[in-house]
Design a protein around this motif. Structure first.
Motif, short mmCIF file in Angstrom:
data_model
loop_
_atom_site.label_atom_id
_atom_site.label_comp_id
_atom_site.label_asym_id
_atom_site.label_seq_id
_atom_site.Cartn_x
_atom_site.Cartn_y
_atom_site.Cartn_z
N ASP A 41 7.33 -1.64 6.23
CA ASP A 41 7.35 -1.01 4.92
C ASP A 41 5.97 -1.15 4.25
N ARG A 42 5.85 -0.65 3.03
CA ARG A 42 4.57 -0.60 2.33
C ARG A 42 4.06 -1.99 1.94
N LYS A 43 4.89 -3.01 2.15
CA LYS A 43 4.45 -4.38 1.90
C LYS A 43 4.16 -5.12 3.20
N ASP A 53 12.25 0.49 1.65
CA ASP A 53 11.84 0.49 0.25
C ASP A 53 10.61 1.38 0.10
N THR A 54 10.71 2.45 -0.70
CA THR A 54 9.58 3.34 -0.95
C THR A 54 9.25 3.32 -2.44
N SER A 55 8.13 3.94 -2.80
CA SER A 55 7.73 3.97 -4.21
C SER A 55 8.70 4.77 -5.06
N ASN A 56 9.55 5.60 -4.39
CA ASN A 56 10.55 6.40 -5.10
C ASN A 56 11.96 5.85 -4.93
N ASP A 87 4.21 8.57 2.31
CA ASP A 87 5.02 7.36 2.18
C ASP A 87 5.22 6.68 3.53
N LYS A 145 -0.45 0.20 1.49
CA LYS A 145 0.78 0.37 0.68
C LYS A 145 1.54 1.62 1.12
N MET A 146 1.66 1.75 2.44
CA MET A 146 2.34 2.89 3.05
C MET A 146 3.12 2.41 4.28
#
Length: 440
Positions: A101-103, A137-140, A37, A78-79
């Motif tokens: 962030d991932r964006k 902001d993470t995927s989780n 992440d 995306k990480m």
């Protein structure tokens, strides 16, 4: 809920920006492939922790090509990426880290707050302006994140400030030996991360340079102080899986911890001036103290004395001035504060008059050099002998040196007598001066 961190334990390509960018890119791609992440770099990756001077031309802008590359890379992979770099800044550059962030959005930029006073690269840098926490902001889901950089870990206040500001995860880029058996502190620096995690109920993850640049040992601890992962010295991508639910559960169950805090009793922590390494010392006739700005006129007058000018190798064209003496005192105060040397003003106890000075300067872990002088109106009164006796007691007992040395010009009979009177033994010569030694 697990947050996976990819610790980029690599050796840098020195001061080659392009090579470090390419190598960093490769490690980020490896981290993304491993399901990370966040990718975390060691300290000042852009220049491999090698800074030329306070005007280093390789310092980069936060919006420049080097940092921008990792912003775009974070978006592409995306990480989240926490990239470290020597940041161009008004005056001296900063030792900085930016989290994307991932964006590809900038979440947080932090500059190292605690700069070591002993030499470069820290002495070439500007300190940061505070400890900040931001939501990643993470995927989780969201995660509250803050940074410490290397030497920051030595100050418990850093991690505590982050935790009080809501940090659940403390990320720490690093650049030093962490577990050398030859080092005075062995692996105590590793234990610092464990302690910071446990006392703040936060996860802590640190990335260090691989051997041979440093010694690796990148590490992560959970909020209960338990080890998540610890690397060896070799170059590798180290994976640390942080249990976010554990952090939040422990904080819920241990909520009473903060209720027990007594910030009204912590005043010394917020004082800028720390306690002097050694205090004043007196034998009832003379007293050793720190020098003060008000001593400048006496020092200025003493700088005209031919004996002092000769013994301390003053340039022939040197012109004494109050301002010069003030600058010397300011420099001595700074050097005393960081332990580079410990100069003492020698004062008459009865009148508080400045009558001379002496200085203890560390040579290595077991030895120190001692120098001493008396101002013209106060010579042949035993001032130097008394001051040296006090200084030797400080050096051998309070500072725990095993040996003190004194270097004296061959024709300085008065100084020879002072050394002998205080238990020094003549052992030879060095650089045209006579060497005396006193051992514990």
């Amino acid at each position: 809920m697990t947050l996976r961190i990819g610790l980029v334990q690599a050796s840098s390509c020195g001061r080659d920006l392009d090579a470090n960018l390419a190598k960093g890119d490769d490690f980020c791609r490896r981290a993304a492939a491993a399901g990370a992440d966040i990718a975390l770099f060691p300290e000042m990756w852009s220049v491999g922790y090698h800074v030329s001077d306070a005007n280093d031309p390789l310092a980069v802008s936060r919006n420049g090509p080097f940092v921008e590359h990792f912003r775009q890379l974070a978006c592409d992979l995306k990480m989240a990426i926490a990239i470290t770099y020597l940041e161009r800044w008004p005056g001296k550059p900063r030792d900085s880290i930016t989290l994307f962030d991932r964006k590809g959005a900038e979440v947080l930029t932090y500059a190292k707050m605690h700069l070591t006073p002993w030499g470069p690269p820290d002495t070439y840098c500007t300190a940061g302006d505070g400890f900040h926490v931001a939501t990643l902001d993470t995927s989780n889901g969201p995660m509250r994140v803050g940074f410490m950089i290397c030497f920051d870990r030595e100050f418990p206040e850093a991690a505590r400030t982050l935790a009080l500001s809501g940090a659940e995860l403390i990320l720490a880029p690093n650049a030093c030996q962490l577990a050398s058996l030859d080092d005075t502190f062995t692996d105590a620096r590793i234990d610092e991360f464990r302690t910071r995690a446990f006392e703040n109920l936060a996860a802590a993850a640190m990335t260090n340079y691989a051997a041979p640049q440093n010694d690796g040992n990148s590490v992560a601890f959970g909020p209960d102080g338990r080890l998540i992962v610890r690397a060896g010295p070799a170059e590798e991508l180290v994976i640390a899986d942080v249990d976010v639910r554990q952090i939040r559960t422990l904080r819920r169950d241990e909520l009473g911890r903060n209720a027990a805090r007594r910030p009204e009793c912590y005043a010394p922590i917020t004082e800028k001036q720390s306690r002097d390494l050694v205090g004043d010392r007196s034998d009832g006739v003379v007293q050793l103290t720190a020098f003060h700005a008000s001593d400048a006129p006496v020092m200025c007058e003493a700088d005209r004395d031919p004996e002092i000018r000769r013994r301390f190798d003053f340039p022939d064209d040197f012109v004494p001035s109050i301002r010069h003496s003030e600058e010397v005192i300011e420099r001595w105060q700074h050097e005393r504060a960081i332990g580079a040397r410990i100069p003492f003003a020698v004062r008459d106890v009865a009148t508080n008059e400045l009558v001379g000075g002496c200085e203890i300067r560390q040579l290595d872990r077991t030895r120190a050099n001692l120098s001493y002088w008396t101002y013209p109106p106060h010579r042949r009164r035993g001032v130097a002998s008394r001051a040296v006796a006090l200084a030797c007691d400080i050096a051998l007992n309070e500072l725990a040196f095993d040996e003190i040395e004194v270097l004296i010009d061959p024709d300085n009979n008065a100084s020879h007598a002072v050394a002998v009177r205080n238990g020094f033994t003549r052992v030879g010569e060095r650089d045209g001066r006579v060497l005396y030694v006193r051992r514990r």
